[in-house]
Design an enzyme around this catalytic site. Structure first.
Site, mmCIF file in Angstrom:
data_model
loop_
_atom_site.group_PDB
_atom_site.id
_atom_site.type_symbol
_atom_site.label_atom_id
_atom_site.label_comp_id
_atom_site.label_asym_id
_atom_site.label_seq_id
_atom_site.Cartn_x
_atom_site.Cartn_y
_atom_site.Cartn_z
ATOM 1 N N ARG A 94 -15.581 29.103 -4.675
ATOM 2 C CA ARG A 94 -14.255 29.171 -5.284
ATOM 3 C C ARG A 94 -13.322 28.169 -4.613
ATOM 4 O O ARG A 94 -13.250 28.105 -3.383
ATOM 5 C CB ARG A 94 -13.735 30.597 -5.127
ATOM 6 C CG ARG A 94 -12.553 30.937 -5.980
ATOM 7 C CD ARG A 94 -12.208 32.405 -5.847
ATOM 8 N NE ARG A 94 -11.748 32.732 -4.491
ATOM 9 C CZ ARG A 94 -10.983 33.779 -4.186
ATOM 10 N NH1 ARG A 94 -10.627 34.624 -5.143
ATOM 11 N NH2 ARG A 94 -10.604 34.012 -2.956
ATOM 12 N N ASP A 137 -1.819 43.340 -12.204
ATOM 13 C CA ASP A 137 -1.968 42.855 -10.837
ATOM 14 C C ASP A 137 -1.848 41.334 -10.895
ATOM 15 O O ASP A 137 -2.700 40.652 -11.479
ATOM 16 C CB ASP A 137 -3.332 43.288 -10.281
ATOM 17 C CG ASP A 137 -3.521 42.880 -8.818
ATOM 18 O OD1 ASP A 137 -2.855 41.915 -8.381
ATOM 19 O OD2 ASP A 137 -4.348 43.512 -8.135
ATOM 20 N N PHE A 188 -11.170 43.000 -9.192
ATOM 21 C CA PHE A 188 -11.076 42.996 -7.731
ATOM 22 C C PHE A 188 -11.291 44.409 -7.189
ATOM 23 O O PHE A 188 -10.643 45.349 -7.645
ATOM 24 C CB PHE A 188 -9.708 42.456 -7.303
ATOM 25 C CG PHE A 188 -9.629 42.132 -5.844
ATOM 26 C CD1 PHE A 188 -10.191 40.964 -5.357
ATOM 27 C CD2 PHE A 188 -9.009 42.994 -4.959
ATOM 28 C CE1 PHE A 188 -10.132 40.657 -4.001
ATOM 29 C CE2 PHE A 188 -8.945 42.693 -3.605
ATOM 30 C CZ PHE A 188 -9.506 41.529 -3.123
ATOM 31 N N TYR A 240 0.692 37.023 0.329
ATOM 32 C CA TYR A 240 0.061 36.072 1.261
ATOM 33 C C TYR A 240 -0.818 35.027 0.589
ATOM 34 O O TYR A 240 -1.404 34.207 1.267
ATOM 35 C CB TYR A 240 -0.743 36.810 2.341
ATOM 36 C CG TYR A 240 -1.755 37.827 1.843
ATOM 37 C CD1 TYR A 240 -2.981 37.433 1.346
ATOM 38 C CD2 TYR A 240 -1.467 39.183 1.886
ATOM 39 C CE1 TYR A 240 -3.891 38.359 0.890
ATOM 40 C CE2 TYR A 240 -2.377 40.128 1.428
ATOM 41 C CZ TYR A 240 -3.589 39.715 0.930
ATOM 42 O OH TYR A 240 -4.480 40.625 0.470
ATOM 43 N N LYS A 241 -0.898 35.063 -0.742
ATOM 44 C CA LYS A 241 -1.707 34.045 -1.433
ATOM 45 C C LYS A 241 -0.791 32.875 -1.812
ATOM 46 O O LYS A 241 -0.331 32.162 -0.934
ATOM 47 C CB LYS A 241 -2.418 34.695 -2.622
ATOM 48 C CG LYS A 241 -3.462 35.697 -2.137
ATOM 49 C CD LYS A 241 -4.090 36.522 -3.224
ATOM 50 C CE LYS A 241 -5.155 37.442 -2.619
ATOM 51 N NZ LYS A 241 -5.482 38.571 -3.493
HETATM 52 C C1 LIG Z 1 -5.862 39.722 -2.933
HETATM 53 C C2 LIG Z 1 -5.852 40.818 -3.926
HETATM 54 C C3 LIG Z 1 -5.414 42.095 -3.589
HETATM 55 C C4 LIG Z 1 -5.011 42.370 -2.171
HETATM 56 O O1 LIG Z 1 -4.748 43.682 -1.907
HETATM 57 P P1 LIG Z 1 -4.263 44.101 -0.445
HETATM 58 O O2 LIG Z 1 -3.735 45.442 -0.615
HETATM 59 O O3 LIG Z 1 -3.247 43.080 -0.025
HETATM 60 O O4 LIG Z 1 -5.423 44.012 0.461
HETATM 61 C C5 LIG Z 1 -5.385 43.063 -4.573
HETATM 62 N N1 LIG Z 1 -5.772 42.791 -5.835
HETATM 63 C C6 LIG Z 1 -6.215 41.556 -6.192
HETATM 64 C C7 LIG Z 1 -6.625 41.286 -7.586
HETATM 65 C C8 LIG Z 1 -6.276 40.546 -5.244
HETATM 66 O O5 LIG Z 1 -6.720 39.354 -5.583
#
Ligand SMILES: *Cc1c(COP(=O)(O)O)cnc(C)c1O
Length: 408
Positions: A367, A193, A124, A218-219
């Site tokens: 997805r 992560d 990511f 938020y996921k």
């Molecule tokens: C959604 C996501 C993030 C989100 O990071 P933010 O700081 O909330 O924008 C980070 N890492 C991964 C792997 C994600 O899927």
């Protein structure tokens, strides 16, 4: 071939079916994007209104004590701990995932005394962007290595390995215990992560020997857009956790207003500034949707949903150029199905117009996430049926579906 009636029977027998009514989903929509933004819990609007009108409006600053605002980072951390196999005193809620990644990786690197950060290429983007910034600041070297080269690249030069447990695009799952053991053998730390794992997989941080982790609110945790994230520091790493963002909320005595930083005992030292209270209130309701839910059962349901989607898509949507882009075995795959198609963007847009909400990840991945608290088996059947119609009728060729929006 699984029929719609069989799917309805699976829903009727589903021991987790009771959680669906905890959410407010728009009528006629099949929501397969809870891995990007969790659905709205039914209880959240009223709870937020009370927090605004009573706690803030009537009680004003007294609510920091009376409504427990000041304890929210630790209290919500304790609720998340159960979902990720950690102790209640090992998790705090704070900041964003990106910021927590910075804090955890910086502290792990400093504790290691080494100057190499290892990270998976193609992970990511924010993770690698933040590691670039950390490397620059710390005078460290960032090594980006493809997934199949990581084991070899994990040498005794590496201070910290930063990995996303479930890959955002392919859904591939890393063997957490195996990676932790390999890192430990060369004296490296691992920062996990858990953005696509927390509230989705049966994560066992303690049992797998994890030292540091971060994750998203938020996921799958249903905290609402931009919800605060979490930080996990294993008990035995807390004493030497040097938070580079040494703000007053991570101080041993924030309201003593002393000169000089002295870190709080335990994981609270991972905090920086004032918590975003209203967002925390929403996240607390998101976490309450997991009440009475055991993670092994949740993950088992998600694996069945995802497998059903892939099987039905293979059976019913063959011949249109869709290719699987996720691991074939359910154990090695997160709660998402990824398919590849040269017109993936247009197909996703056409599906959304037809009430099936998934998302698109460049360059060509469709997805679909299966949040088992509110997605059922008949939903999966109906989603594949609508995908079949979009493909057979070539609905995606409508030019309005090729307009690229800022968020995909
Ligand atoms: C959604 C996501 C993030 C989100 O990071 P933010 O700081 O909330 O924008 C980070 N890492 C991964 C792997 C994600 O899927």
């Amino acid at each position: 071939m699984t029929t719609r009636d069989e799917c309805r029977r699976l829903d009727a027998e589903d021991p987790l079916a009771f959680t669906r009514e905890r959410f407010r989903l728009p009528h006629g929509v099949i929501y397969l994007d809870g891995n990007s933004l969790g659905a709205l819990p039914r209880a959240t609007p009223e709870r937020l209104a009370t927090a605004v009108e009573h706690d803030w409006g009537e009680r004003l600053i007294a609510s920091w004590n009376e409504a427990g605002w000041i304890d929210m980072p630790a209290r919500l951390g304790g609720l998340i701990a159960r979902l990720v196999g950690a102790g209640e005193d090992e998790v705090v809620v704070a900041d964003s995932t990106s910021v927590n990644l910075f804090k955890a990786a910086a502290a792990a690197l400093q504790a290691s005394g080494r100057r190499v950060i290892l990270h998976e290429s193609g992970d990511f983007p924010t993770d690698s962007y933040v590691m670039e910034g950390l490397a620059r600041l710390a005078g460290a070297e960032l090594r980006l290595v493809a997934r199949d080269g990581l084991a070899e690249a994990l040498t005794d030069e590496v201070g910290v390995l930063v990995l996303t447990h479930v890959h955002y695009r392919t859904g591939a799952v890393h063997d957490m215990a195996g990676v932790n053991a390999a890192a430990r053998a060369v004296g490296a730390a691992v920062v996990w992560d858990l953005s696509h794992s927390a509230g989705a997989l049966d994560v066992r941080l303690n049992q797998s020997g994890a030292e540091y982790a971060v994750g998203c609110g938020y996921k799958y945790l249903n905290g609402g857009p931009g919800a605060p994230a979490f930080l996990y520091v294993a008990r035995e790493r807390q004493a030497d956790f040097a938070n580079p963002l040494s703000g007053w909320m991570g101080h041993a005595a924030p309201f003593a207003f002393q000169q000089g930083y002295a870190p709080a005992a335990g994981v609270l030292r991972g905090l920086c500034g004032t918590p975003p209270v209203l967002s925390m209130v929403a996240l607390e309701q998101g976490l309450a949707t997991f009440d009475g839910v055991e993670m092994p059962a949740l993950r088992a349901k998600a694996m069945r949903l995802t497998q059903l989607f892939l099987d039905l898509a293979a059976e019913r949507c063959g011949g249109f150029g869709l290719e699987p882009a996720c691991p074939a075995d359910a154990e090695g795959r997160g709660n998402q199905a990824s398919l590849r198609h040269p017109h993936g963007y247009e197909i996703v847009q056409a599906l959304i117009a037809d009430g099936v909400v998934g998302d698109f990840r460049a360059p060509d991945v469709l997805r679909f996430g299966f949040a088992p608290l509110y997605v059922g088996f008949a939903d999966v059947f109906d989603a594949v049926e609508r995908l079949r119609i979009v493909l057979t009728e070539e609905r995606w060729r409508d030019t309005r579906f090729s307009v690229r929006l800022p968020v995909t």
